[in-house]
Motif scaffolding. Structure first.
Motif, PDB file in Angstrom:
ATOM      1  N   ALA A  94       0.846  -1.189   0.000  1.00  0.00           N
ATOM      2  CA  ALA A  94       0.000   0.000   0.000  1.00  0.00           C
ATOM      3  C   ALA A  94       0.883   1.241   0.000  1.00  0.00           C
ATOM      4  CB  ALA A  94      -0.930  -0.004   1.212  1.00  0.00           C
ATOM      5  N   LEU A  95       0.586   2.178  -0.887  1.00  0.00           N
ATOM      6  CA  LEU A  95       1.353   3.415  -0.979  1.00  0.00           C
ATOM      7  C   LEU A  95       0.769   4.430  -0.012  1.00  0.00           C
ATOM      8  CD1 LEU A  95       1.634   3.607  -4.881  1.00  0.00           C
ATOM      9  CD2 LEU A  95       3.361   2.784  -3.259  1.00  0.00           C
ATOM     10  N   CYS A  96       1.458   4.639   1.107  1.00  0.00           N
ATOM     11  CA  CYS A  96       0.958   5.516   2.162  1.00  0.00           C
ATOM     12  C   CYS A  96       2.099   6.371   2.706  1.00  0.00           C
ATOM     13  CB  CYS A  96       0.353   4.693   3.312  1.00  0.00           C
ATOM     14  SG  CYS A  96      -0.988   3.606   2.813  1.00  0.00           S
ATOM     15  N   CYS A  97       1.752   7.557   3.170  1.00  0.00           N
ATOM     16  CA  CYS A  97       2.726   8.477   3.750  1.00  0.00           C
ATOM     17  C   CYS A  97       3.371   7.825   4.973  1.00  0.00           C
ATOM     18  CB  CYS A  97       2.045   9.790   4.138  1.00  0.00           C
ATOM     19  SG  CYS A  97       3.135  10.980   4.960  1.00  0.00           S
ATOM     20  N   GLY A  98       4.686   7.890   5.058  1.00  0.00           N
ATOM     21  CA  GLY A  98       5.391   7.281   6.163  1.00  0.00           C
ATOM     22  C   GLY A  98       5.195   7.992   7.482  1.00  0.00           C
ATOM     23  N   TRP A  99       4.595   9.194   7.463  1.00  0.00           N
ATOM     24  CA  TRP A  99       4.386   9.922   8.713  1.00  0.00           C
ATOM     25  C   TRP A  99       2.910   9.991   9.093  1.00  0.00           C
ATOM     26  CZ3 TRP A  99       6.945  10.972  12.824  1.00  0.00           C
ATOM     27  CH2 TRP A  99       6.517  11.966  13.710  1.00  0.00           C
TER      28      TRP A  99
END
Length: 789
Positions: free
Chosen positions: A332-337
């Motif tokens: 899943a492409l998700c913001c690391g923060w």
């Protein structure tokens, strides 16, 4: 650099090279440096060849011919004294002077460690090779070799005599093998030399621990058997090593630094300021609740301050700390923060069906104009359902993705900055930073190899990430320590920096599982690797240049990284174990639907309200893709030996789902005749979203019940990851809120087993009705607390 042969005979590598070229075996070349004892002769970079795959340091044999030469004036008396020290006086007395001199003149290589292999240098040790009998041969002193050892922080008691060589070896992955050491690495500003004093001090401390342990074993009975209290003795010895630099002060034990300074206690179990902090939580999120002492649990709980009706959203809050599970990063492409979904629908679908891998989806330069990319985004205007996936921001990659292969992506520069200020550099690396020969991969350290500081930082971060592997708890503790280091770097006191984590209930991590030895060792190693990675990252960040804003950020990040080891040192093993227990007992598994869930829901609405013909164009586009994804999920489940994919109705998006859904979405199967409803029912399994772990300041204070009054719903992919607590029934003013930590639909035995790691047995009405109370009375080991708090 002096040309070969201008000042002496050919180097030892020349004859060695001629000899081994006739051998039908594998070989690899490496460089090393020659430091003549005569200071008028410049140092020289040479090349050697290692043959075979058995491993080992070949330089010991490679340099023996060089040390066979020289030293015509052998001190016979000194040689005899040396013989008395090693073979012993009796054997030395039987040796004639001629035999002693002949033995002294024979070539013998002595190795002297300048830096021992460690994770901070990618397990690359640097060694000085000298003539073992140089002093006995009356060879001149080598001041350059002595200066080099002293620059590495080594207290050299005697000078080196004769010529010296400097080389390097790798020890991990095994076997040991020689690697290159170049002339420019003799520069005092070389990264390996800058960290050498600290590494050697740490090695010396470890060696002292080892010798203490050896001396401790000498006190065991001569039979070799452990005393009756063997286990207790070993645990006492281990505790003694952890607290070796302690003294009793006013009745308490105080850890001490290597310089003798006192390390204050971590104080994580102190209640100072916790009550006031608990009281502040509800007003911050506007929740109609208060944190009160729990009569049922014996700790604290969350109590309604007014009547709450069924279906009401009681409050919403963002995580205190959170991570995306490492296994989910390539899914899943998700913001690391903030964990918001990033990238467009084409990237998500191409990744889901296996047309591309995670690196390509994150944007490593793959040409989207050609297969295997799936291209449906352009159809959005004509297919209304696809428009539901719009609104995800473009991917912003970690600034070191090219130099280290870091997989972190962000929804914008602000999140990238916030993550850096929380210590991201400590784990900034790819999942596989090391090549087959144990070196840092070129694409994981600067493309063409990167500078030494970058390589050292990448290597240390890679060792830490490799050790953490798929353990979410260890990733969480890195985020927790990063939050504390950031707070301390920002000027907060220790009590303030730890307050939010002291507010949670917790016991040592090893007590939650019963595996004391293994998990203590794991925590101890995690502390060491985090410390080493923070040191290496700090040195690397300090060298970064840029504009004024970049420089200011680098200074702030360096300050956080500098505090990282300080925080770990003050926490100690006991404090880190306590925080790991806090994470283990309080964190929530966070699952957030991805953009395709909304697309499938919209398609279902079109089918219901406008008819199947209206939904058909979008279904014709999406169904073939869904079938490809289904085949991929089936293969992954088969490889894992259990289902890895499936939905859970507790984790919904922001939009209410009015229709009744199948309780077991993972069992929905698609074929060529599937309709919009089938696609929606299977969408969670096929198009999974974010999965991770999180600690929430207020939500994690809600106690457990197998008949919960509330349920956690995680926010949509459209913005920052949030949780909202919804009422499952009417809740009266003054009533304590409860939620389920487990699957409450399981049997009593299964629920009891699942709650065992929390350290309590549930006594809700459901459990009492099923006989839990009778079982508790008959079992004296069951804790009387009904909750962890």
């Amino acid at each position: 650099r002096n040309p070969r042969g201008a000042h002496s005979d050919p180097g030892p590598g020349d004859t060695h090279r001629r000899r081994i070229r006739s051998m039908a075996d594998t070989e690899h070349r490496f460089k090393y440096v020659f430091i003549p004892a005569d200071e008028s002769i410049p140092v020289e970079e040479r090349e050697g060849i290692a043959v075979g795959s058995a491993g080992g340091d070949v330089q010991v044999d490679l340099l023996r011919p060089h040390f066979l030469r020289g030293g015509s004036l052998v001190d016979a008396d000194a040689a005899r004294k040396e013989a008395e020290r090693h073979p012993g006086p009796e054997k030395a007395a039987r040796l004639s002077a001629d035999r002693l001199i002949a033995a002294t003149e024979s070539g013998s290589t002595e190795t002297f460690a300048l830096v021992h292999p460690a994770s901070t240098n990618g397990y690359r040790g640097v060694y000085l090779y000298t003539d073992e009998c140089g002093k006995l041969k009356s060879l001149p002193e080598n001041p350059r070799a002595l200066e080099l050892a002293q620059r590495c922080g080594i207290d050299v008691r005697h000078p080196f005599h004769g010529d010296a060589f400097v080389g390097a070896v790798k020890t991990s992955p095994p076997p040991m093998r020689n690697v290159s050491f170049t002339e420019h690495e003799l520069d005092p500003g070389a990264p390996w030399m800058l960290v050498a004093p600290a590494e050697n001090a740490a090695y010396a401390e470890t060696f002292r621990e080892f010798m203490s342990a050896v001396q401790g074993k000498a006190n065991y009975p001569p039979t070799g058997e452990l005393p009756v209290q063997g286990k207790a003795t070993r645990e006492t010895l281990e505790h003694g090593r952890e607290c070796r630099d302690t003294k009793t002060t006013e009745g308490r034990r105080c850890r001490r630094t290597s310089e003798g300074g006192e390390i204050p206690p971590h104080g994580l179990r102190l209640g100072d300021g916790v009550a006031a902090y608990h009281a502040s939580l509800a007003p911050v999120v506007g929740a109609p609740v208060s944190v009160e002492n729990s009569c049922a649990a014996g700790g604290v709980g969350v109590v309604a301050t007014r009547r709450i009706t069924r279906g009401e959203a009681i409050w919403s809050e963002a995580p205190l700390v959170s991570i995306q599970s490492p296994a989910n990063v390539d899914e899943a492409l998700c913001c690391g923060w903030c964990h918001r979904a990033v990238g467009d629908i084409d990237a998500s679908l191409s990744l889901a069906c296996g047309a591309i891998d995670g690196d390509a989806a994150r944007g490593n330069g793959t040409d989207r104009a050609s297969p295997p990319w799936i291209a449906v985004r352009s159809l959005g205007p004509s297919l209304a359902a696809l428009g539901e996936a719009e609104g995800t921001p473009p991917i912003v990659r970690c600034k070191r993705w090219r130099s280290r292969g870091c997989k972190e992506v962000y929804c914008g520069d602000e999140c990238a900055r916030d993550h850096a200020l929380a210590g991201h550099d400590v784990l900034c690396c790819s999942d596989a930073p090391f090549s087959s020969d144990g070196g840092v991969r070129e694409d994981a350290a600067g493309g063409g190899g990167g500078d030494e500081a970058e390589r050292a930082a990448a290597s240390a971060a890679g060792s830490l990430r490799e050790f953490f592997s798929g353990n979410d708890n260890l990733h969480m503790i890195a985020r927790v320590v990063g939050a504390m280091a950031s707070a301390v770097a920002g000027g907060r006191t220790w009590d303030d920096a730890t307050l939010k984590f002291r507010a949670f209930v917790g016991i040592p991590w090893w007590e939650t599982s019963g595996s004391t030895g293994a998990e203590k060792r794991m925590a101890k190693r995690a502390m060491r690797l985090m410390t080493e990675s923070a040191h290496a990252a700090e040195l690397n960040v300090a060298r970064e240049a840029g504009d004024e804003d970049a420089f200011r950020l680098a200074v702030e990040v360096r300050n956080v990284l500098h505090r990282f080891p300080d925080v770990l040192s003050r926490l100690g093993l006991d404090g880190v174990g306590h925080l790991l227990g806090v994470c283990d007992m309080n964190q929530l598994s966070m699952t957030i639907d991805g953009p395709m869930r909304n697309v499938c829901r919209k398609l279902l609405r079109v089918d219901e309200y406008e008819g199947a013909d209206a939904a058909k164009p979008a279904l014709d586009v999406l169904l073939p893709i869904a079938l490809r994804v289904q085949a991929k999920r089936d293969a992954e489940d088969a490889a894992a030996g259990e289902p890895r994919w499936g939905g859970d109705d507790r984790y919904e998006g922001d939009e209410e789902e009015e229709e009744e859904e199948d309780g077991v979405e993972g069992e929905v199967r698609l074929d060529e005749t599937a309709d919009a409803e089938d696609l929606f029912d299977a969408s969670r399994r096929l198009f999974g979203g974010f999965k991770g772990q999180a600690l929430f300041s207020l939500l994690c204070l809600v106690n457990h019940s197998c008949e919960p009054s509330t349920a956690a719903r995680f926010s949509s992919w459209k913005g920052r990851a949030m949780v909202r607590l919804e009422a499952l029934r009417d809740i009266e003013c003054g009533e304590e809120l409860t939620m389920s930590y487990i699957d409450e639909s399981e049997t009593l035995e299964e629920r009891t087993s699942a709650l065992a790691s929390y350290g309590f047995a549930c006594r809700c009405n459901k459990c009492v009705g099923e006989g839990a109370y009778a079982n508790d009375v008959s079992d004296p080991d069951v804790d009387d607390n009904s909750d962890v708090d």
